[in-house]
Motif scaffolding. Structure first.
Motif, PDB file in Angstrom:
ATOM      1  N   LEU A  32       0.178  -0.992  -0.601  1.00 35.59           N
ATOM      2  CA  LEU A  32       0.003  -0.275  -0.233  1.00 35.59           C
ATOM      3  C   LEU A  32       1.137   1.724   0.185  1.00 35.59           C
ATOM      4  O   LEU A  32       2.209   1.173   0.927  1.00 35.59           O
ATOM      5  CB  LEU A  32      -1.097  -0.104   1.510  1.00 35.59           C
ATOM      6  N   ARG A  33       0.855   1.813  -0.764  1.00 35.25           N
ATOM      7  CA  ARG A  33       1.032   3.908  -0.769  1.00 35.25           C
ATOM      8  C   ARG A  33       1.400   4.303   0.136  1.00 35.25           C
ATOM      9  O   ARG A  33       0.194   4.389   1.364  1.00 35.25           O
ATOM     10  CB  ARG A  33       0.687   4.481  -1.586  1.00 35.25           C
ATOM     11  N   ARG A  34       1.968   4.468   0.835  1.00 35.74           N
ATOM     12  CA  ARG A  34       1.963   5.492   2.064  1.00 35.74           C
ATOM     13  C   ARG A  34       0.687   6.130   2.106  1.00 35.74           C
ATOM     14  O   ARG A  34       0.818   6.640   3.452  1.00 35.74           O
ATOM     15  CB  ARG A  34       3.728   6.079   2.793  1.00 35.74           C
ATOM     16  N   GLU A  35       1.088   6.899   1.094  1.00 36.14           N
ATOM     17  CA  GLU A  35      -0.039   8.363   0.994  1.00 36.14           C
ATOM     18  C   GLU A  35      -1.346   7.746   1.832  1.00 36.14           C
ATOM     19  O   GLU A  35      -1.888   8.390   2.188  1.00 36.14           O
ATOM     20  CB  GLU A  35      -0.338   8.794  -0.242  1.00 36.14           C
ATOM     21  N   SER A  36      -1.414   6.533   0.992  1.00 36.51           N
ATOM     22  CA  SER A  36      -3.130   5.653   1.587  1.00 36.51           C
ATOM     23  C   SER A  36      -2.826   5.657   2.891  1.00 36.51           C
ATOM     24  O   SER A  36      -4.343   6.167   3.347  1.00 36.51           O
ATOM     25  CB  SER A  36      -2.824   5.049   0.327  1.00 36.51           C
ATOM     26  N   PHE A  37      -1.483   5.421   3.177  1.00 33.31           N
ATOM     27  CA  PHE A  37      -2.489   4.491   4.633  1.00 33.31           C
ATOM     28  C   PHE A  37      -1.689   6.479   5.592  1.00 33.31           C
ATOM     29  O   PHE A  37      -3.354   6.144   6.350  1.00 33.31           O
ATOM     30  CB  PHE A  37      -1.099   4.345   5.093  1.00 33.31           C
ATOM     31  N   VAL A  38      -1.427   7.190   5.180  1.00 31.98           N
ATOM     32  CA  VAL A  38      -1.447   8.192   5.602  1.00 31.98           C
ATOM     33  C   VAL A  38      -2.696   8.682   5.840  1.00 31.98           C
ATOM     34  O   VAL A  38      -3.432   9.273   7.029  1.00 31.98           O
ATOM     35  CB  VAL A  38      -0.209   9.138   5.701  1.00 31.98           C
ATOM     36  N   TYR A  39      -3.462   9.868   4.719  1.00 31.30           N
ATOM     37  CA  TYR A  39      -5.013   9.566   5.014  1.00 31.30           C
ATOM     38  C   TYR A  39      -6.113   8.591   5.512  1.00 31.30           C
ATOM     39  O   TYR A  39      -6.462   9.320   6.324  1.00 31.30           O
ATOM     40  CB  TYR A  39      -5.328   9.030   3.086  1.00 31.30           C
ATOM     41  N   TYR A  40      -5.844   7.832   4.970  1.00 32.79           N
ATOM     42  CA  TYR A  40      -6.151   6.852   6.440  1.00 32.79           C
ATOM     43  C   TYR A  40      -6.186   6.577   8.057  1.00 32.79           C
ATOM     44  O   TYR A  40      -7.194   6.892   8.540  1.00 32.79           O
ATOM     45  CB  TYR A  40      -6.297   5.402   5.653  1.00 32.79           C
ATOM     46  N   VAL A  41      -5.169   6.655   8.212  1.00 37.39           N
ATOM     47  CA  VAL A  41      -4.604   7.226  10.127  1.00 37.39           C
ATOM     48  C   VAL A  41      -5.155   8.273  10.217  1.00 37.39           C
ATOM     49  O   VAL A  41      -6.015   8.349  11.164  1.00 37.39           O
ATOM     50  CB  VAL A  41      -3.036   7.124  10.014  1.00 37.39           C
ATOM     51  N   GLY A  42      -5.400   9.662   9.772  1.00 37.65           N
ATOM     52  CA  GLY A  42      -6.141  10.506   9.617  1.00 37.65           C
ATOM     53  C   GLY A  42      -7.191  10.524   9.857  1.00 37.65           C
ATOM     54  O   GLY A  42      -8.177  10.925  11.064  1.00 37.65           O
ATOM     55  N   GLN A  43      -8.362  10.545   8.574  1.00 33.34           N
ATOM     56  CA  GLN A  43      -9.378   9.907   8.223  1.00 33.34           C
ATOM     57  C   GLN A  43     -10.408   9.252   9.787  1.00 33.34           C
ATOM     58  O   GLN A  43     -11.502   8.968  10.453  1.00 33.34           O
ATOM     59  CB  GLN A  43      -9.801   9.793   7.323  1.00 33.34           C
ATOM     60  N   ASP A  44      -9.644   8.254   9.912  1.00 29.80           N
ATOM     61  CA  ASP A  44     -10.010   6.643  11.263  1.00 29.80           C
ATOM     62  C   ASP A  44      -9.387   7.227  12.049  1.00 29.80           C
ATOM     63  O   ASP A  44     -10.831   7.220  13.165  1.00 29.80           O
ATOM     64  CB  ASP A  44      -9.106   5.944  10.857  1.00 29.80           C
ATOM     65  N   ALA A  45      -9.144   8.445  12.261  1.00 27.85           N
ATOM     66  CA  ALA A  45      -8.359   8.809  13.975  1.00 27.85           C
ATOM     67  C   ALA A  45      -9.899   9.834  14.388  1.00 27.85           C
ATOM     68  O   ALA A  45     -10.634   9.926  15.349  1.00 27.85           O
ATOM     69  CB  ALA A  45      -7.158   9.244  14.049  1.00 27.85           C
ATOM     70  N   PHE A  46     -10.037  10.309  12.713  1.00 25.34           N
ATOM     71  CA  PHE A  46     -11.402  11.242  13.120  1.00 25.34           C
ATOM     72  C   PHE A  46     -12.719  10.986  13.487  1.00 25.34           C
ATOM     73  O   PHE A  46     -13.872  10.607  14.111  1.00 25.34           O
ATOM     74  CB  PHE A  46     -11.398  11.931  11.840  1.00 25.34           C
ATOM     75  N   TYR A  47     -12.871   9.106  12.717  1.00 27.21           N
ATOM     76  CA  TYR A  47     -14.083   8.730  12.475  1.00 27.21           C
ATOM     77  C   TYR A  47     -14.181   7.706  14.079  1.00 27.21           C
ATOM     78  O   TYR A  47     -15.371   8.038  14.895  1.00 27.21           O
ATOM     79  CB  TYR A  47     -13.662   7.513  11.897  1.00 27.21           C
ATOM     80  N   LEU A  48     -13.485   7.717  14.482  1.00 26.80           N
ATOM     81  CA  LEU A  48     -13.243   7.015  15.679  1.00 26.80           C
ATOM     82  C   LEU A  48     -13.471   7.699  17.343  1.00 26.80           C
ATOM     83  O   LEU A  48     -14.580   7.255  17.814  1.00 26.80           O
ATOM     84  CB  LEU A  48     -11.751   6.302  16.203  1.00 26.80           C
ATOM     85  N   HIS A  49     -13.551   9.761  16.783  1.00 25.91           N
ATOM     86  CA  HIS A  49     -13.740  10.025  17.495  1.00 25.91           C
ATOM     87  C   HIS A  49     -14.919  10.145  17.768  1.00 25.91           C
ATOM     88  O   HIS A  49     -15.774  10.208  18.936  1.00 25.91           O
ATOM     89  CB  HIS A  49     -13.019  11.470  17.442  1.00 25.91           C
ATOM     90  N   THR A  50     -15.769  10.066  16.908  1.00 31.41           N
ATOM     91  CA  THR A  50     -17.126  10.084  16.347  1.00 31.41           C
ATOM     92  C   THR A  50     -18.320   8.435  17.187  1.00 31.41           C
ATOM     93  O   THR A  50     -19.054   8.895  17.588  1.00 31.41           O
ATOM     94  CB  THR A  50     -18.017   9.595  15.054  1.00 31.41           C
ATOM     95  N   PHE A  51     -17.003   7.719  16.990  1.00 27.01           N
ATOM     96  CA  PHE A  51     -17.658   6.146  17.037  1.00 27.01           C
ATOM     97  C   PHE A  51     -17.489   6.302  18.126  1.00 27.01           C
ATOM     98  O   PHE A  51     -19.231   6.209  19.552  1.00 27.01           O
ATOM     99  CB  PHE A  51     -16.366   5.459  17.136  1.00 27.01           C
ATOM    100  N   ALA A  52     -16.559   6.778  19.549  1.00 24.80           N
ATOM    101  CA  ALA A  52     -16.688   7.195  20.528  1.00 24.80           C
ATOM    102  C   ALA A  52     -18.076   7.756  21.880  1.00 24.80           C
ATOM    103  O   ALA A  52     -18.098   7.139  22.618  1.00 24.80           O
ATOM    104  CB  ALA A  52     -15.632   7.324  21.551  1.00 24.80           C
ATOM    105  N   ARG A  53     -17.922   8.760  20.588  1.00 24.00           N
ATOM    106  CA  ARG A  53     -19.585   9.624  21.084  1.00 24.00           C
ATOM    107  C   ARG A  53     -20.529   8.418  20.800  1.00 24.00           C
ATOM    108  O   ARG A  53     -21.415   9.055  21.690  1.00 24.00           O
ATOM    109  CB  ARG A  53     -19.005  10.884  20.352  1.00 24.00           C
ATOM    110  N   ALA A  54     -20.887   8.529  19.502  1.00 23.30           N
ATOM    111  CA  ALA A  54     -21.935   7.301  19.764  1.00 23.30           C
ATOM    112  C   ALA A  54     -22.571   6.604  20.650  1.00 23.30           C
ATOM    113  O   ALA A  54     -23.080   6.159  21.332  1.00 23.30           O
ATOM    114  CB  ALA A  54     -21.432   6.586  18.143  1.00 23.30           C
ATOM    115  N   TYR A  55     -20.855   5.531  20.970  1.00 27.55           N
ATOM    116  CA  TYR A  55     -21.480   4.905  22.401  1.00 27.55           C
ATOM    117  C   TYR A  55     -22.081   5.703  23.454  1.00 27.55           C
ATOM    118  O   TYR A  55     -22.694   4.690  23.890  1.00 27.55           O
ATOM    119  CB  TYR A  55     -20.069   4.289  22.687  1.00 27.55           C
ATOM    120  N   SER A  56     -21.178   6.740  23.887  1.00 27.73           N
ATOM    121  CA  SER A  56     -22.638   7.352  25.542  1.00 27.73           C
ATOM    122  C   SER A  56     -23.172   7.973  24.384  1.00 27.73           C
ATOM    123  O   SER A  56     -23.921   7.797  26.320  1.00 27.73           O
ATOM    124  CB  SER A  56     -20.532   8.374  25.170  1.00 27.73           C
TER     125      SER A  56
END
Length: 209
Positions: A32-56
């Motif tokens: 996998l190209r580095r650029e794809s993973f870097v993008y993914y890490v940032g977007q997934d971190a944003f997503y996980l903040h919402t995931f935690a809020r939805a649980y709460s």
């Protein structure tokens, strides 16, 4: 057959589509190209903040103490996953504070928050479940022949770990306890699965431009 198993079985086409997606296959092969993973890490971190809020939010609506505690425990596990992403970000040079959600990310997070605020606990558990079950599935499939030694081995190791499977099962127990088999539940689950597929596609496409 439990409801959670029925829903997962009904969406095997999308689970397989995610497994076969070039982003996931690139993770598996280490190509996998580095650029794809870097993008993914940032977007997934944003997503996980919402995931935690939805649980709460769901925890606040839980009809019993057991559900309240279970949902808060799952929220805490998401915070642990966020710390993993912070480690990724540090190593891969991602500024998580500067991440702006892309359309695929926003579609998913808006859907989760709208469901958490607007629906009962069972439907919210259904909306959250595909992420947990899919990642456990992907991790186990990618580790089936052993975990290779390449840049994305940690990702495979994390999601193939029995702890990931256990968290998916805990959430599925809440689906089975609080949700009923009805059209809204089936469409909610499938929409979340579609969002997962689109999330991988967005990460893959980010490096193809």
């Amino acid at each position: 057959m439990t409801l959670s198993h029925t829903l997962w079985r009904a969406n095997q086409d999308l689970a397989q589509a995610s497994l076969e997606h070039p982003f996931v296959q690139g993770l598996a092969a280490g190509t996998l190209r580095r650029e794809s993973f870097v993008y993914y890490v940032g977007q997934d971190a944003f997503y996980l903040h919402t995931f935690a809020r939805a649980y709460s939010i769901a925890a606040a609506k839980a009809p019993d103490w057991a559900g309240f505690c279970a949902l808060h425990a799952l929220a805490n596990s998401t915070l642990d996953e966020l710390r993993l992403h912070e480690g990724y970000a540090a190593r891969w040079g991602v500024d998580l504070q500067a991440v702006e959600p892309a359309p695929a990310t926003r579609h998913y997070t808006d859907f989760l928050l709208a469901t958490a605020w607007g629906e009962e606990v069972g439907v919210t558990a259904v909306a959250l479940s595909p992420c947990m079950r899919l990642y456990a599935f992907l991790g186990q499939e990618l580790a089936r022949d052993g975990i290779p030694d390449h840049a994305y081995a940690e990702w495979i190791r994390t999601y193939s770990d029995p702890a990931c499977e256990e968290l998916a099962r805990q959430l599925e127990c809440l689906v089975d306890r609080y949700a009923s088999d009805m059209p809204l539940v089936r469409s909610t689950y499938r929409y979340a699965m579609l969002c997962e597929r689109d999330f991988f596609q967005a990460a893959w496409a980010s490096a193809q431009l």
